[in-house]
Motif scaffolding. Structure first.
Motif, PDB file in Angstrom:
ATOM      1  N   ALA A 126      -9.495 -24.150   4.813  1.00  0.00           N
ATOM      2  CA  ALA A 126     -10.501 -23.274   4.194  1.00  0.00           C
ATOM      3  C   ALA A 126     -10.120 -21.803   4.353  1.00  0.00           C
ATOM      4  O   ALA A 126     -10.296 -21.006   3.427  1.00  0.00           O
ATOM      5  N   ALA A 127      -9.595 -21.426   5.502  1.00  0.00           N
ATOM      6  CA  ALA A 127      -9.181 -20.037   5.723  1.00  0.00           C
ATOM      7  C   ALA A 127      -7.998 -19.687   4.830  1.00  0.00           C
ATOM      8  O   ALA A 127      -7.949 -18.589   4.254  1.00  0.00           O
ATOM      9  N   LEU A 128      -7.036 -20.588   4.698  1.00  0.00           N
ATOM     10  CA  LEU A 128      -5.894 -20.338   3.814  1.00  0.00           C
ATOM     11  C   LEU A 128      -6.350 -20.190   2.365  1.00  0.00           C
ATOM     12  O   LEU A 128      -5.842 -19.332   1.634  1.00  0.00           O
ATOM     13  N   ASP A 129      -7.340 -20.979   1.958  1.00  0.00           N
ATOM     14  CA  ASP A 129      -7.889 -20.843   0.605  1.00  0.00           C
ATOM     15  C   ASP A 129      -8.589 -19.497   0.433  1.00  0.00           C
ATOM     16  O   ASP A 129      -8.475 -18.861  -0.614  1.00  0.00           O
ATOM     17  N   GLU A 130      -9.312 -19.050   1.445  1.00  0.00           N
ATOM     18  CA  GLU A 130      -9.989 -17.751   1.371  1.00  0.00           C
ATOM     19  C   GLU A 130      -8.970 -16.614   1.290  1.00  0.00           C
ATOM     20  O   GLU A 130      -9.173 -15.644   0.553  1.00  0.00           O
ATOM     21  N   ILE A 131      -7.882 -16.716   2.034  1.00  0.00           N
ATOM     22  CA  ILE A 131      -6.821 -15.698   1.971  1.00  0.00           C
ATOM     23  C   ILE A 131      -6.213 -15.683   0.572  1.00  0.00           C
ATOM     24  O   ILE A 131      -5.985 -14.617  -0.012  1.00  0.00           O
ATOM     25  N   ARG A 132      -5.978 -16.856   0.029  1.00  0.00           N
ATOM     26  CA  ARG A 132      -5.441 -16.971  -1.336  1.00  0.00           C
ATOM     27  C   ARG A 132      -6.380 -16.299  -2.336  1.00  0.00           C
ATOM     28  O   ARG A 132      -5.949 -15.550  -3.218  1.00  0.00           O
ATOM     29  N   ASP A 133      -7.679 -16.559  -2.213  1.00  0.00           N
ATOM     30  CA  ASP A 133      -8.657 -15.977  -3.130  1.00  0.00           C
ATOM     31  C   ASP A 133      -8.744 -14.462  -2.965  1.00  0.00           C
ATOM     32  O   ASP A 133      -8.834 -13.732  -3.958  1.00  0.00           O
ATOM     33  N   ALA A 134      -8.711 -13.985  -1.726  1.00  0.00           N
ATOM     34  CA  ALA A 134      -8.761 -12.535  -1.483  1.00  0.00           C
ATOM     35  C   ALA A 134      -7.548 -11.843  -2.086  1.00  0.00           C
ATOM     36  O   ALA A 134      -7.669 -10.753  -2.673  1.00  0.00           O
ATOM     37  N   THR A 135      -6.398 -12.467  -1.963  1.00  0.00           N
ATOM     38  CA  THR A 135      -5.179 -11.901  -2.545  1.00  0.00           C
ATOM     39  C   THR A 135      -5.284 -11.880  -4.068  1.00  0.00           C
ATOM     40  O   THR A 135      -4.933 -10.881  -4.709  1.00  0.00           O
ATOM     41  N   ALA A 136      -5.789 -12.954  -4.652  1.00  0.00           N
ATOM     42  CA  ALA A 136      -5.944 -13.015  -6.112  1.00  0.00           C
ATOM     43  C   ALA A 136      -6.906 -11.927  -6.604  1.00  0.00           C
ATOM     44  O   ALA A 136      -6.642 -11.282  -7.631  1.00  0.00           O
ATOM     45  N   ARG A 137      -7.986 -11.707  -5.869  1.00  0.00           N
ATOM     46  CA  ARG A 137      -8.923 -10.639  -6.254  1.00  0.00           C
ATOM     47  C   ARG A 137      -8.259  -9.269  -6.164  1.00  0.00           C
ATOM     48  O   ARG A 137      -8.448  -8.415  -7.031  1.00  0.00           O
ATOM     49  N   ALA A 138      -7.463  -9.052  -5.125  1.00  0.00           N
ATOM     50  CA  ALA A 138      -6.776  -7.766  -4.958  1.00  0.00           C
ATOM     51  C   ALA A 138      -5.745  -7.549  -6.063  1.00  0.00           C
ATOM     52  O   ALA A 138      -5.589  -6.430  -6.562  1.00  0.00           O
ATOM     53  N   VAL A 139      -5.064  -8.607  -6.465  1.00  0.00           N
ATOM     54  CA  VAL A 139      -4.094  -8.500  -7.569  1.00  0.00           C
ATOM     55  C   VAL A 139      -4.835  -8.187  -8.863  1.00  0.00           C
ATOM     56  O   VAL A 139      -4.445  -7.299  -9.625  1.00  0.00           O
ATOM     57  N   ALA A 140      -5.925  -8.918  -9.127  1.00  0.00           N
ATOM     58  CA  ALA A 140      -6.682  -8.729 -10.366  1.00  0.00           C
ATOM     59  C   ALA A 140      -7.267  -7.326 -10.468  1.00  0.00           C
ATOM     60  O   ALA A 140      -7.346  -6.756 -11.555  1.00  0.00           O
ATOM     61  N   SER A 141      -7.631  -6.749  -9.331  1.00  0.00           N
ATOM     62  CA  SER A 141      -8.223  -5.411  -9.343  1.00  0.00           C
ATOM     63  C   SER A 141      -7.172  -4.306  -9.412  1.00  0.00           C
ATOM     64  O   SER A 141      -7.505  -3.138  -9.567  1.00  0.00           O
ATOM     65  N   GLY A 142      -5.915  -4.688  -9.267  1.00  0.00           N
ATOM     66  CA  GLY A 142      -4.845  -3.698  -9.275  1.00  0.00           C
ATOM     67  C   GLY A 142      -4.582  -3.077  -7.921  1.00  0.00           C
ATOM     68  O   GLY A 142      -3.706  -2.233  -7.770  1.00  0.00           O
ATOM     69  N   GLU A 143      -5.319  -3.509  -6.907  1.00  0.00           N
ATOM     70  CA  GLU A 143      -5.160  -2.968  -5.553  1.00  0.00           C
ATOM     71  C   GLU A 143      -3.874  -3.462  -4.895  1.00  0.00           C
ATOM     72  O   GLU A 143      -3.282  -2.788  -4.065  1.00  0.00           O
ATOM     73  N   TYR A 144      -3.439  -4.641  -5.273  1.00  0.00           N
ATOM     74  CA  TYR A 144      -2.307  -5.299  -4.634  1.00  0.00           C
ATOM     75  C   TYR A 144      -1.316  -5.725  -5.701  1.00  0.00           C
ATOM     76  O   TYR A 144      -1.701  -6.249  -6.737  1.00  0.00           O
TER      77      TYR A 144
ATOM     78  N   LEU B 169      -3.363  -3.479   3.750  1.00  0.00           N
ATOM     79  CA  LEU B 169      -3.565  -4.339   2.592  1.00  0.00           C
ATOM     80  C   LEU B 169      -2.814  -5.658   2.751  1.00  0.00           C
ATOM     81  O   LEU B 169      -3.348  -6.730   2.463  1.00  0.00           O
ATOM     82  N   LEU B 170      -1.589  -5.590   3.238  1.00  0.00           N
ATOM     83  CA  LEU B 170      -0.749  -6.780   3.356  1.00  0.00           C
ATOM     84  C   LEU B 170      -1.119  -7.678   4.537  1.00  0.00           C
ATOM     85  O   LEU B 170      -0.769  -8.858   4.546  1.00  0.00           O
ATOM     86  N   THR B 171      -1.794  -7.139   5.520  1.00  0.00           N
ATOM     87  CA  THR B 171      -2.137  -7.929   6.708  1.00  0.00           C
ATOM     88  C   THR B 171      -3.625  -8.233   6.838  1.00  0.00           C
ATOM     89  O   THR B 171      -4.005  -9.129   7.587  1.00  0.00           O
ATOM     90  N   GLY B 172      -4.458  -7.514   6.119  1.00  0.00           N
ATOM     91  CA  GLY B 172      -5.907  -7.592   6.306  1.00  0.00           C
ATOM     92  C   GLY B 172      -6.514  -8.969   6.148  1.00  0.00           C
ATOM     93  O   GLY B 172      -7.394  -9.355   6.924  1.00  0.00           O
ATOM     94  N   ALA B 173      -6.076  -9.724   5.152  1.00  0.00           N
ATOM     95  CA  ALA B 173      -6.678 -11.044   4.925  1.00  0.00           C
ATOM     96  C   ALA B 173      -6.430 -11.974   6.111  1.00  0.00           C
ATOM     97  O   ALA B 173      -7.303 -12.762   6.475  1.00  0.00           O
ATOM     98  N   PHE B 174      -5.265 -11.859   6.727  1.00  0.00           N
ATOM     99  CA  PHE B 174      -4.978 -12.702   7.895  1.00  0.00           C
ATOM    100  C   PHE B 174      -5.746 -12.205   9.123  1.00  0.00           C
ATOM    101  O   PHE B 174      -6.233 -13.019   9.909  1.00  0.00           O
ATOM    102  N   LEU B 175      -5.851 -10.896   9.277  1.00  0.00           N
ATOM    103  CA  LEU B 175      -6.633 -10.339  10.392  1.00  0.00           C
ATOM    104  C   LEU B 175      -8.081 -10.814  10.325  1.00  0.00           C
ATOM    105  O   LEU B 175      -8.686 -11.141  11.356  1.00  0.00           O
TER     106      LEU B 175
END
Length: 123
Positions: free
Chosen positions: A21-39, A105-111
């Motif tokens: 579940a945590a890995l899925d949440e990290i995946r989703d957070a990364t996808a949101r950051a990519v979609a927003s142009g932040e990442y 940005l690159l480490t936050g989702a894991f933190l």
């Protein structure tokens, strides 16, 4: 082949132990950051082929025992876990060459999920 630094190895081990579940949440957070142009791909530090291969092998080896579990989850779950962890491991390996915002940005989702990352020390 390059040796993986101890702090990168510790991160990879911690990331590989996260619940699905945590890995899925990290995946989703990364996808949101990519979609927003932040990442984007430009945020990750560049590696030579040997260092990248060493980093990716360490991540693949760490996730190997869970391959069946991650494949049985969401489609692409194993690939996403390996990709996200590899990118963050690269950031940790070359953290002193990254700006504070990029490193966060690159480490936050894991933190957020309790995986320790070393502090970035400005170079």
């Amino acid at each position: 082949m390059a040796l993986i630094p101890a702090e990168v190895a510790a991160f990879v081990t911690g990331a590989s132990l996260l619940p699905l579940a945590a890995l899925d949440e990290i995946r989703d957070a990364t996808a949101r950051a990519v979609a927003s142009g932040e990442y984007g791909p430009a945020a990750a530090p560049e590696f030579d082929a040997a260092r990248f291969a060493t980093c990716q092998k360490a991540v693949r080896d760490a996730f190997h025992p869970r391959a069946g579990e991650l494949r049985a989850g969401r489609p692409g779950g194993l690939r996403a876990a390996i990709g996200g962890t590899t990118t963050t491991a690269q950031a940790i390996w070359k953290r002193d060459g990254l700006g504070a915002a990029d490193y966060a940005l690159l480490t936050g989702a894991f933190l957020t999920h309790g995986v320790g990352v070393p502090a970035r020390t400005p170079g």
